[in-house]
Design an enzyme around this catalytic site. Structure first.
Site, PDB file in Angstrom:
ATOM      1  N   TYR A   1      27.104  33.423  -1.659  1.00 54.51           N
ATOM      2  CA  TYR A   1      27.413  31.989  -1.586  1.00 54.51           C
ATOM      3  C   TYR A   1      28.827  31.794  -1.064  1.00 54.51           C
ATOM      4  O   TYR A   1      29.787  32.283  -1.662  1.00 54.51           O
ATOM      5  CB  TYR A   1      27.288  31.316  -2.962  1.00 54.51           C
ATOM      6  CG  TYR A   1      27.786  29.889  -2.934  1.00 54.51           C
ATOM      7  CD1 TYR A   1      27.175  28.949  -2.096  1.00 54.51           C
ATOM      8  CD2 TYR A   1      28.883  29.477  -3.681  1.00 54.51           C
ATOM      9  CE1 TYR A   1      27.636  27.644  -2.015  1.00 54.51           C
ATOM     10  CE2 TYR A   1      29.356  28.155  -3.605  1.00 54.51           C
ATOM     11  CZ  TYR A   1      28.719  27.261  -2.774  1.00 54.51           C
ATOM     12  OH  TYR A   1      29.188  25.974  -2.695  1.00 54.51           O
TER      13      TYR A   1
ATOM     14  N   GLN B   1      13.123 -14.297   6.015  1.00 57.10           N
ATOM     15  CA  GLN B   1      11.938 -15.153   6.014  1.00 57.10           C
ATOM     16  C   GLN B   1      11.554 -15.332   4.541  1.00 57.10           C
ATOM     17  O   GLN B   1      11.097 -14.399   3.897  1.00 57.10           O
ATOM     18  CB  GLN B   1      10.795 -14.475   6.789  1.00 57.10           C
ATOM     19  CG  GLN B   1       9.560 -15.355   6.907  1.00 57.10           C
ATOM     20  CD  GLN B   1       8.318 -14.575   7.298  1.00 57.10           C
ATOM     21  OE1 GLN B   1       8.238 -13.365   7.135  1.00 57.10           O
ATOM     22  NE2 GLN B   1       7.324 -15.286   7.797  1.00 57.10           N
TER      23      GLN B   1
ATOM     24  N   ASN C   1       0.756   1.876   7.079  1.00 57.37           N
ATOM     25  CA  ASN C   1       0.532   1.047   5.891  1.00 57.37           C
ATOM     26  C   ASN C   1       0.596   1.817   4.587  1.00 57.37           C
ATOM     27  O   ASN C   1       0.828   1.249   3.536  1.00 57.37           O
ATOM     28  CB  ASN C   1      -0.823   0.346   5.986  1.00 57.37           C
ATOM     29  CG  ASN C   1      -0.839  -0.655   7.133  1.00 57.37           C
ATOM     30  OD1 ASN C   1       0.021  -1.510   7.214  1.00 57.37           O
ATOM     31  ND2 ASN C   1      -1.780  -0.504   8.032  1.00 57.37           N
TER      32      ASN C   1
ATOM     33  N   ARG D   1      24.172  24.410   4.457  1.00 59.01           N
ATOM     34  CA  ARG D   1      24.309  23.043   3.949  1.00 59.01           C
ATOM     35  C   ARG D   1      25.396  22.294   4.719  1.00 59.01           C
ATOM     36  O   ARG D   1      26.111  22.877   5.526  1.00 59.01           O
ATOM     37  CB  ARG D   1      24.602  23.097   2.454  1.00 59.01           C
ATOM     38  CG  ARG D   1      23.389  23.594   1.656  1.00 59.01           C
ATOM     39  CD  ARG D   1      23.739  23.825   0.198  1.00 59.01           C
ATOM     40  NE  ARG D   1      24.376  22.656  -0.385  1.00 59.01           N
ATOM     41  CZ  ARG D   1      25.195  22.700  -1.444  1.00 59.01           C
ATOM     42  NH1 ARG D   1      25.489  23.870  -2.010  1.00 59.01           N
ATOM     43  NH2 ARG D   1      25.721  21.600  -1.917  1.00 59.01           N
TER      44      ARG D   1
ATOM     45  N   SER E   1      31.067  44.583  -2.110  1.00 61.33           N
ATOM     46  CA  SER E   1      29.876  44.007  -2.734  1.00 61.33           C
ATOM     47  C   SER E   1      30.176  43.445  -4.114  1.00 61.33           C
ATOM     48  O   SER E   1      31.076  43.906  -4.805  1.00 61.33           O
ATOM     49  CB  SER E   1      28.803  45.078  -2.895  1.00 61.33           C
ATOM     50  OG  SER E   1      28.485  45.580  -1.636  1.00 61.33           O
TER      51      SER E   1
ATOM     52  N   ASN F   1      33.973  40.852   7.141  1.00 62.93           N
ATOM     53  CA  ASN F   1      32.673  41.272   6.626  1.00 62.93           C
ATOM     54  C   ASN F   1      32.609  40.961   5.136  1.00 62.93           C
ATOM     55  O   ASN F   1      33.474  41.378   4.368  1.00 62.93           O
ATOM     56  CB  ASN F   1      32.490  42.773   6.848  1.00 62.93           C
ATOM     57  CG  ASN F   1      31.094  43.224   6.422  1.00 62.93           C
ATOM     58  OD1 ASN F   1      30.134  43.061   7.154  1.00 62.93           O
ATOM     59  ND2 ASN F   1      30.988  43.769   5.215  1.00 62.93           N
TER      60      ASN F   1
ATOM     61  N   ARG G   1       0.804  -1.237   0.000  1.00 61.02           N
ATOM     62  CA  ARG G   1       0.000   0.000   0.000  1.00 61.02           C
ATOM     63  C   ARG G   1       0.829   1.275   0.000  1.00 61.02           C
ATOM     64  O   ARG G   1       0.306   2.366  -0.210  1.00 61.02           O
ATOM     65  CB  ARG G   1      -0.986  -0.011   1.182  1.00 61.02           C
ATOM     66  CG  ARG G   1      -2.185  -0.893   0.917  1.00 61.02           C
ATOM     67  CD  ARG G   1      -3.031  -1.068   2.160  1.00 61.02           C
ATOM     68  NE  ARG G   1      -2.416  -2.004   3.116  1.00 61.02           N
ATOM     69  CZ  ARG G   1      -2.861  -2.221   4.349  1.00 61.02           C
ATOM     70  NH1 ARG G   1      -3.903  -1.551   4.791  1.00 61.02           N
ATOM     71  NH2 ARG G   1      -2.264  -3.093   5.131  1.00 61.02           N
TER      72      ARG G   1
END
Ligand code: UD1
Ligand code: CA
Length: 408
Positions: free
Chosen positions: A352, A78, A230, A319, A391, A363, A18
């Protein structure tokens, strides 16, 4: 009780049709951990010293997964699914080693708590031969009913074999039980398959033990802890219950969750007191947060270490390998991977940082990117203490910026 040795036999041979999945049912995860691993953890917390995993469907995948969540487990295949008693007997070799207690558990019951298992073991310590864990589901249809007389459990009747009167019983078999090791194999070997499904039912050992004059009892667990999964709707239900428990635990241990129902923990999240978590935060596996941090809204964090008084987000992505030291700041729309942000350093906007070190109090200006990948290999960027990166900088690794260095 702690002196008694205990083997946990976890049944996980079922196909779980299921789930509609290529993966064995019990490997589907709750809080990032396979259901069967939750079961194993509960068994260990209840004092199980040995572990036998009965597998069938997807045996190779199960063995591989088990190496991670239960490296010491013995696995038994089994071959044919002839019923729960037959499944337990697949682990005959382990059971015959002479454990005091045998705890039989199902791999698809991930919310079972150690107290329920310990309570059943306690009954064995007090002399019972079999202690079955019962519960009262809102709708008993489909479960085996516990038939008691004078405080003793005399039988478990499967739904399909129940009379109309027996179907009205609300006290049901959660599926798990503790069996005295010295009786287990003898009782299991006496189980036959003359019932509506033609299966060897584990539940028959109740009547068999009773007929031998042994003491058989039922204990009661909360409904939620016996929830069997299930399909994927039930998987989500179990996840919701697990998360609700964990959020409460976090809050009671001193963590503020402003909108608890929107914060998702992993099975192994560690989070220290006086941390404030704003709404809509996701913790994947491997997150450790010390005290006094603030995790702003909509942050996605996995495999990260966050030291005291750090400030993360809103909309931050940390991450694996992100390592934020005291008072570091990673602000909005920033991604950090496999990088150390040292004490008091700031990575505040649209940045990033991957495969890098950002020195203390440095900074990093808005829009800075560490270009760590040339399509073949990854390279390291090292930014010294107190450096000031202007920047919109692209730092093409390998590169290092000295202590107090500046670029613009
Ligand atoms: C079982 C109980 C029932 C109880 C219910 C609780 C029996 C006979 N019945 O019924 O009293 O109320 O659980 O959820 O025990 N399995 C194997 N090999 C087999 C058969 C089963 O490994 O040959 C495993 C399944 O993968 C599963 C577990 O045993 O994890 C239970 O089997 P299932 O067929 O789901 O039993 P139920 O009919 O739900
Ligand atoms: Ca079932």
């Amino acid at each position: 009780m702690s002196q008694r040795s205990c083997l946990s036999v976890v049944l996980a041979a079922g196909e779980g049709t299921r789930m509609k999945s290529a993966m064995p049912k019990v490997l589907h995860a709750i809080a990032g951990l396979p259901m069967v691993a939750h079961v194993v953890k509960a068994a260990e917390a209840a004092g199980a010293t040995g572990l036998a995993l009965v597998i069938g469907h997807g045996a190779d995948e199960m063995r591989k997964a088990a190496q991670k969540f239960a490296p010491k487990a013995e696995t038994f295949v089994q071959e044919k699914r002839l019923g729960t008693a037959h499944a337990v007997l697949a682990a005959r070799e382990a059971i015959s080693k002479g454990y005091d207690d045998i705890l039989v558990m199902f791999g698809d019951t991930p919310l079972i708590d150690a107290q329920a298992l310990a309570a059943a073991r306690q009954k064995l310590a007090e002399g019972a031969a079999v202690a079955v864990i019962g519960f009262r589901p809102p709708n008993p249809t489909g479960y085996g009913r516990l038939i008691e007389k004078g405080g003793r459990l005399v039988a478990i009747r499967e739904e399909k074999d129940c009379s109309e009167a027996e179907k009205k019983i609300g006290f049901c078999n959660a599926g798990m039980m503790a069996v005295a090791g010295k009786h287990a194999l003898r009782l299991l070997d006496k189980v036959g398959n003359k019932n509506a499904k033609g299966e060897f039912y584990l539940t028959d050992i109740v009547e068999i033990a009773g007929a031998e004059g042994l003491d058989v009892v039922a204990t009661e667990a909360g409904f939620e802890s016996a929830l069997g999964i299930n399909n994927r709707a039930e998987l989500a239900e179990a996840e919701a219950i697990w998360q609700a428990r964990r959020r409460r635990e976090a809050m009671l241990s001193g963590v503020t969750l402003i909108a608890p129902e929107t914060v998702y923990f992993s099975h192994d999240t560690e989070i220290g007191a006086d941390t404030i978590v704003e709404p809509n935060v996701w913790f994947g596996p491997g997150v450790r947060i010390a005290s006094g941090a603030r995790i702003h809204a909509f942050s996605h964090i996995e495999g990260a270490t966050i030291a005291s008084n750090c400030d993360v987000g809103p909309f931050a992505r940390l991450r694996p390998g992100a390592d934020l030291r005291n008072k570091a700041k990673v602000g909005n729309f920033c991604e950090v991977k496999q990088a150390t942000i040292e004490e008091g350093a700031k990575v505040n906007h649209l940045t990033y940082i991957g495969d890098a070190r950002v020195g203390a109090a440095a900074n990093i200006g808005a829009g800075t990117i560490t270009c760590n990948y040339d399509g073949y290999s990854k390279f390291f960027t090292d930014i010294g203490e107190g450096a000031f990166v202007g920047s919109n900088s692209s730092l093409v690794a390998p590169v290092s910026i000295g202590r107090g260095g500046e670029n613009s």
